[in-house]
Design a protein around this motif. Sequence first.
Motif, PDB file in Angstrom:
ATOM      1  N   ALA A 176     -23.415  25.144 -21.395  1.00  0.00           N
ATOM      2  CA  ALA A 176     -23.101  24.342 -20.205  1.00  0.00           C
ATOM      3  C   ALA A 176     -21.828  24.846 -19.525  1.00  0.00           C
ATOM      4  O   ALA A 176     -21.690  24.773 -18.300  1.00  0.00           O
ATOM      5  CB  ALA A 176     -22.946  22.870 -20.586  1.00  0.00           C
ATOM      6  N   VAL A 193     -22.354  20.135 -13.364  1.00  0.00           N
ATOM      7  CA  VAL A 193     -23.162  20.351 -14.563  1.00  0.00           C
ATOM      8  C   VAL A 193     -22.948  19.158 -15.508  1.00  0.00           C
ATOM      9  O   VAL A 193     -21.812  18.827 -15.851  1.00  0.00           O
ATOM     10  CB  VAL A 193     -22.774  21.668 -15.272  1.00  0.00           C
ATOM     11  N   ALA A 222     -13.699  23.057 -22.090  1.00  0.00           N
ATOM     12  CA  ALA A 222     -13.661  22.810 -20.643  1.00  0.00           C
ATOM     13  C   ALA A 222     -12.250  22.434 -20.221  1.00  0.00           C
ATOM     14  O   ALA A 222     -11.745  22.874 -19.178  1.00  0.00           O
ATOM     15  CB  ALA A 222     -14.650  21.694 -20.287  1.00  0.00           C
ATOM     16  N   ALA A 258     -21.474  25.950 -15.661  1.00  0.00           N
ATOM     17  CA  ALA A 258     -20.452  25.384 -14.761  1.00  0.00           C
ATOM     18  C   ALA A 258     -19.666  26.501 -14.078  1.00  0.00           C
ATOM     19  O   ALA A 258     -19.326  26.397 -12.885  1.00  0.00           O
ATOM     20  CB  ALA A 258     -19.529  24.465 -15.546  1.00  0.00           C
ATOM     21  N   LEU A 312     -17.856  19.855 -14.779  1.00  0.00           N
ATOM     22  CA  LEU A 312     -18.689  19.633 -15.966  1.00  0.00           C
ATOM     23  C   LEU A 312     -18.393  18.245 -16.532  1.00  0.00           C
ATOM     24  O   LEU A 312     -17.243  17.811 -16.559  1.00  0.00           O
ATOM     25  CB  LEU A 312     -18.373  20.700 -17.008  1.00  0.00           C
ATOM     26  N   TYR A 317     -14.234  14.041 -18.055  1.00  0.00           N
ATOM     27  CA  TYR A 317     -15.441  14.732 -18.517  1.00  0.00           C
ATOM     28  C   TYR A 317     -16.568  13.752 -18.869  1.00  0.00           C
ATOM     29  O   TYR A 317     -17.581  14.146 -19.445  1.00  0.00           O
ATOM     30  CB  TYR A 317     -15.117  15.608 -19.746  1.00  0.00           C
TER      31      TYR A 317
END
Length: 369
Positions: A124, A136, A157, A128, A165, A301
Motif C-alpha cells: 500500500a 490509498v 508511512a 500511495a 494513505l 492514518y
Amino acid sequence: MKYVDVFRDAELAHQLARHIHQQADPGRHYRLMEFCGGHTHAVFRYGLPALLPDNVELVHGPGCPVCVLPVVRLEQALELSRLPEVILCSYGDMLRVPAGKGQSLLKARADGADIRMLYSPLEALTLAQQHPERQVVFFAIGFETTTPPTAVLIQRADEMGISNLSVLCNHVLTPAAMHAILTPREGEATAIDGFIGPAHVSTVIGSEAYAPFPRQFGKPVVIAGFEPLDLLQAISMLVGQLNRHEARVENQFSRAVTPDGNPKARVLVERMFERRSSFEWRGLGEVPASALKIRPEYARYDAEQRFELSAPRAREHPACECPAVLRGQKRPDQCRLFGTPCTPDNPLGACMVSSEGACAAWYRYNRGR
Ligand code: SF4
C-alpha cells in the motif's frame, strides 16, 4: 520437507490415535474447539476425525478473519471504494466475501471501483507513492498475526511522511473471542470442554495470554502446531487434563511459541493501536474490548477519521448459519444452504469464502461422508 515430514509420520499418528482411544472415558463426551481456521483445515485435510473415538468431537471455532468480520464493516469498505479518489486495497480472501444485495469487493471492482489485492500491507505504501493524487486505503482485517504488519505500515508511512494513505482498521483479539464463546447466550449451553489454542496468533501473544481461561472458566487450553502429529498430541493432552479434572494452559507448539510471544511485535502494536470499547463480530455479536483502533496520535492514518463513513444496515443472507457455526453451536452441514446453493464458487456466507472458513473446509474435505 525434512522438518515437516517428521510431524506427518503415519505410524506415529496411529500410535497417538490408539493412545487417545485408550484415554477417552467411554462414559463422557469431549467437545474440543480448534479456534483457528488453519487448524480446521488441517483437521480435515489429514482426516483426523476418522482417527478419533466417537466421543472425542472437534468443534470448529471462529478463528477465520474474514468469517468474523460483520457485514457492516464490509459495507463501509464498499462505500469507500465508490469514492473516485480512493484506491482500496486488502487481502485476496476479503474480496470475495458477500455483502448485501449480491455485492462484494470483487463485484464492485468489476463495476469500475479501483480495488487492489495485496499480499503485504507494505504494498500500500508503494501504491500511495505511485499515486500521490489519490487516497490509498488499506482495509485491514485479522487477528494478532496480521496486526503487526499493519502497525509497520503506519510506522513506515509516518517515517516517510506519506499523507495519502490510511487504514480502515478491523483487527480483532483472540482471547476476547474465546471469552465470548465461553460466556453462553441465553438458552445456549457452553459448548466447549477445552480449546486447541491457535498456532500463529500464539507466536505473537504468547501462551501466558490464555491464563485466564483455566482460572476463570475451568477450561484447559493446549496450543498446537499445524501438523497432524501436533494436533493429535494436543488432543491427547486435552483429554488427559479433562480426565484428571485439571484446567491448565499447555504448549504443544513449544518449537515456535514462548510464554510471552513476540515482545517486539507487541510493543509496536501497543504503540499504534488501542482497544475499542466494543466491536461487533459476526456470530458473536458485540464483544467488549475485542478489537483495536488506531491511537489518536496516529489519527491522520485512520480512515474512520479521514472519511465520513455511514453505518449501513447489515444484510446477510437470512438463512445463513455462520453465526451458529462460528460459536460452535452448529456444524456447517447443518445449514440448509450448505452445498446447494452455498459452495466455494458461490458463497452465500463468509464461512464458505475464506480458505480458513469452517464451511469451506467441510465442503472441500468432508462433503458426502
Ligand atoms: Fe453460511 Fe454457506 Fe456456511 Fe450456510 S453453508 S453457514 S450459508 S457459509
